[in-house]
Design a protein around this motif. Sequence first.
Motif, short mmCIF file in Angstrom:
data_model
loop_
_atom_site.label_atom_id
_atom_site.label_comp_id
_atom_site.label_asym_id
_atom_site.label_seq_id
_atom_site.Cartn_x
_atom_site.Cartn_y
_atom_site.Cartn_z
N GLU A 85 0.84 -1.20 0.00
CA GLU A 85 0.00 0.00 0.00
C GLU A 85 0.88 1.25 0.00
O GLU A 85 1.89 1.30 0.70
N GLU A 86 0.48 2.25 -0.79
CA GLU A 86 1.23 3.50 -0.83
C GLU A 86 1.04 4.24 0.50
O GLU A 86 -0.08 4.41 0.98
N ILE A 87 2.16 4.67 1.08
CA ILE A 87 2.12 5.45 2.33
C ILE A 87 2.04 6.92 1.98
O ILE A 87 2.84 7.43 1.19
N LYS A 88 1.05 7.59 2.55
CA LYS A 88 0.85 9.02 2.32
C LYS A 88 1.11 9.77 3.62
O LYS A 88 1.05 9.18 4.70
N THR A 89 1.36 11.07 3.51
CA THR A 89 1.55 11.90 4.69
C THR A 89 0.69 13.15 4.58
O THR A 89 0.39 13.61 3.48
N THR A 100 -2.57 5.18 4.85
CA THR A 100 -2.83 4.64 3.52
C THR A 100 -4.30 4.88 3.17
O THR A 100 -5.13 5.07 4.06
N ASP A 101 -4.61 4.85 1.90
CA ASP A 101 -6.00 4.98 1.46
C ASP A 101 -6.85 3.79 1.87
O ASP A 101 -8.07 3.86 1.89
N GLU A 102 -6.21 2.67 2.20
CA GLU A 102 -6.93 1.46 2.57
C GLU A 102 -7.51 1.55 3.99
O GLU A 102 -8.38 0.76 4.35
N GLN A 103 -7.04 2.46 4.80
CA GLN A 103 -7.58 2.62 6.16
C GLN A 103 -8.98 3.22 6.05
O GLN A 103 -9.21 4.15 5.28
#
Length: 107
Positions: A85-89, A100-103
């Motif tokens: 999953e791509e980690i965003k800040t 992540t967008d999956e949360q």
Amino acid sequence: MDQKLIRGIGNSYADEILYDAGVSPFPTAKAIPAPYIDRLFNSINEVLKSAIKQIGAANGDELKGELKDFMNIHSRTLKKTSKGEEIKTEKIGGRTTYYTDEQQLFL
């Protein structure tokens, strides 16, 4: 991320706990459904117990510095989670949060 009700869990561990529970850092606490509250409670216990073991193994009897190499999401160097999953800040209340967008986002 708002620490008005529960204080003392640092930003990095809050990110780890929310990620482990699958909850976005953006909803208000009252919007989170009961099953996810239970997940959060369990994640607090599991994430902090794991961190204590990791830090203890790395430091022995002497606590030195702030060890974060074992973290799954709260890291400036990680771009993706172990699940891909791509980690965003984003800044929330002056603090950088990692997610992540999956949360799940509850409104």
